[in-house]
Design a protein around this motif. Structure first.
Motif, PDB file in Angstrom:
ATOM      1  N   LEU A 182      45.499 -43.789 -50.853  1.00 26.56           N
ATOM      2  CA  LEU A 182      44.100 -43.384 -50.966  1.00 26.56           C
ATOM      3  C   LEU A 182      43.856 -42.418 -52.116  1.00 26.56           C
ATOM      4  O   LEU A 182      42.762 -42.403 -52.684  1.00 26.56           O
ATOM      5  CB  LEU A 182      43.627 -42.758 -49.657  1.00 26.56           C
ATOM      6  CG  LEU A 182      43.571 -43.690 -48.464  1.00 26.56           C
ATOM      7  CD1 LEU A 182      43.217 -42.917 -47.192  1.00 26.56           C
ATOM      8  CD2 LEU A 182      42.582 -44.818 -48.688  1.00 26.56           C
ATOM      9  N   GLY A 233      40.439 -43.917 -52.250  1.00 29.72           N
ATOM     10  CA  GLY A 233      39.688 -43.264 -51.173  1.00 29.72           C
ATOM     11  C   GLY A 233      38.217 -43.104 -51.505  1.00 29.72           C
ATOM     12  O   GLY A 233      37.353 -43.297 -50.650  1.00 29.72           O
ATOM     13  N   ASP A 234      37.919 -42.723 -52.775  1.00 32.23           N
ATOM     14  CA  ASP A 234      36.516 -42.616 -53.198  1.00 32.23           C
ATOM     15  C   ASP A 234      35.809 -43.954 -53.031  1.00 32.23           C
ATOM     16  O   ASP A 234      34.699 -44.028 -52.507  1.00 32.23           O
ATOM     17  CB  ASP A 234      36.412 -42.201 -54.675  1.00 32.23           C
ATOM     18  CG  ASP A 234      36.820 -40.770 -54.947  1.00 32.23           C
ATOM     19  OD1 ASP A 234      36.720 -39.926 -54.045  1.00 32.23           O
ATOM     20  OD2 ASP A 234      37.243 -40.502 -56.096  1.00 32.23           O
ATOM     21  N   SER A 265      35.273 -45.037 -49.392  1.00 28.85           N
ATOM     22  CA  SER A 265      34.323 -44.165 -48.696  1.00 28.85           C
ATOM     23  C   SER A 265      32.921 -44.259 -49.278  1.00 28.85           C
ATOM     24  O   SER A 265      32.050 -43.475 -48.907  1.00 28.85           O
ATOM     25  CB  SER A 265      34.797 -42.710 -48.770  1.00 28.85           C
ATOM     26  OG  SER A 265      36.039 -42.573 -48.144  1.00 28.85           O
ATOM     27  N   HIS A 266      32.717 -45.173 -50.213  1.00 27.08           N
ATOM     28  CA  HIS A 266      31.414 -45.346 -50.868  1.00 27.08           C
ATOM     29  C   HIS A 266      30.960 -44.049 -51.526  1.00 27.08           C
ATOM     30  O   HIS A 266      29.791 -43.710 -51.508  1.00 27.08           O
ATOM     31  CB  HIS A 266      30.352 -45.842 -49.875  1.00 27.08           C
ATOM     32  CG  HIS A 266      30.679 -47.148 -49.264  1.00 27.08           C
ATOM     33  ND1 HIS A 266      30.222 -48.330 -49.750  1.00 27.08           N
ATOM     34  CD2 HIS A 266      31.450 -47.469 -48.196  1.00 27.08           C
ATOM     35  CE1 HIS A 266      30.674 -49.321 -49.020  1.00 27.08           C
ATOM     36  NE2 HIS A 266      31.441 -48.825 -48.075  1.00 27.08           N
ATOM     37  N   ARG A 267      31.916 -43.310 -52.092  1.00 25.52           N
ATOM     38  CA  ARG A 267      31.594 -42.036 -52.731  1.00 25.52           C
ATOM     39  C   ARG A 267      31.563 -42.153 -54.239  1.00 25.52           C
ATOM     40  O   ARG A 267      31.786 -41.185 -54.944  1.00 25.52           O
ATOM     41  CB  ARG A 267      32.626 -40.979 -52.327  1.00 25.52           C
ATOM     42  CG  ARG A 267      32.589 -40.652 -50.869  1.00 25.52           C
ATOM     43  CD  ARG A 267      33.527 -39.535 -50.544  1.00 25.52           C
ATOM     44  NE  ARG A 267      34.901 -39.865 -50.914  1.00 25.52           N
ATOM     45  CZ  ARG A 267      35.959 -39.349 -50.327  1.00 25.52           C
ATOM     46  NH1 ARG A 267      35.813 -38.479 -49.346  1.00 25.52           N
ATOM     47  NH2 ARG A 267      37.173 -39.689 -50.713  1.00 25.52           N
ATOM     48  N   SER A 309      34.984 -34.928 -53.132  1.00 24.71           N
ATOM     49  CA  SER A 309      36.021 -35.856 -53.559  1.00 24.71           C
ATOM     50  C   SER A 309      37.324 -35.076 -53.686  1.00 24.71           C
ATOM     51  O   SER A 309      37.358 -34.024 -54.319  1.00 24.71           O
ATOM     52  CB  SER A 309      35.655 -36.477 -54.902  1.00 24.71           C
ATOM     53  OG  SER A 309      36.783 -37.108 -55.464  1.00 24.71           O
ATOM     54  N   THR A 339      28.970 -40.384 -46.874  1.00 26.90           N
ATOM     55  CA  THR A 339      30.086 -40.168 -45.961  1.00 26.90           C
ATOM     56  C   THR A 339      29.712 -40.476 -44.519  1.00 26.90           C
ATOM     57  O   THR A 339      30.536 -40.371 -43.638  1.00 26.90           O
ATOM     58  CB  THR A 339      30.575 -38.706 -46.036  1.00 26.90           C
ATOM     59  OG1 THR A 339      29.484 -37.845 -45.700  1.00 26.90           O
ATOM     60  CG2 THR A 339      31.124 -38.385 -47.410  1.00 26.90           C
ATOM     61  N   THR A 340      28.483 -40.870 -44.284  1.00 24.39           N
ATOM     62  CA  THR A 340      28.063 -41.138 -42.905  1.00 24.39           C
ATOM     63  C   THR A 340      27.725 -42.594 -42.674  1.00 24.39           C
ATOM     64  O   THR A 340      27.181 -42.958 -41.665  1.00 24.39           O
ATOM     65  CB  THR A 340      26.839 -40.279 -42.530  1.00 24.39           C
ATOM     66  OG1 THR A 340      25.789 -40.536 -43.460  1.00 24.39           O
ATOM     67  CG2 THR A 340      27.208 -38.804 -42.534  1.00 24.39           C
TER      68      THR A 340
END
Length: 156
Positions: free
Chosen positions: A82, A104-105, A108-110, A142, A154-155
């Motif tokens: 990640l 990971g970003d 997580s749709h970040r 991040s 993040t939700t």
């Protein structure tokens, strides 16, 4: 509504009952369900106002569960991390300023194309983001860049 295609092995008869109950409870509802076990179809049902066994339907988001399982297995096996950059696995992904985006970003749709260029100098204590909580220390961040992550990202 009635079931228009009904091929169910005896052991799966409760599935037929639930399927019929859904159709009966909502007259406008239509559905198809096919289940394979060991490569053989054990349930083949269709019914409702708009479907027959030969109807084509769109499938949306059907691969998310399978993709999540594959990703979890790759992480468990050490083949995916990640905190590694996506570009480490897929070099072309680094185009358009996405070189530092981590797996990971992405999962997580970040991230979005150009997200880091619009927020230079991100660190745990600074931000140029317009989100109300982005500059607060308790905002999700991040792990690689320290840039605040919008709460909606993040939700989901």
């Amino acid at each position: 509504m009635t079931i228009t295609t009904d091929n169910v092995e005896d052991a799966y008869a409760p599935v037929r009952t639930l399927f019929a109950d859904y159709l009966a409870a909502e007259p406008a509802y239509s559905a198809q369900l096919v289940v394979f076990r060991h490569g053989e179809p054990v349930v083949d049902l269709a019914g409702g106002a708009a479907l027959t066994g030969d109807s084509l339907t769109g499938v949306y988001s059907v691969s998310k569960g399978v993709a999540a399982l594959v990703i979890a297995m790759l992480i468990e096996d050490g083949a995916l991390a990640l905190d590694r950059r996506v570009a480490d696995y897929w070099p072309e992904f680094a185009a358009a300023g996405k070189g530092d985006v981590t797996v990971g970003d992405l999962l997580s749709h970040r991230t979005a194309p150009g997200w880091r260029q619009s927020r230079p100098g991100c660190s745990p204590s600074t931000s140029s983001s317009s989100t109300p909580t982005a500059g607060r220390r308790d905002s999700p961040r991040s792990p690689r860049s320290g840039c605040p992550v919008p709460r909606s990202a993040t939700t989901r």
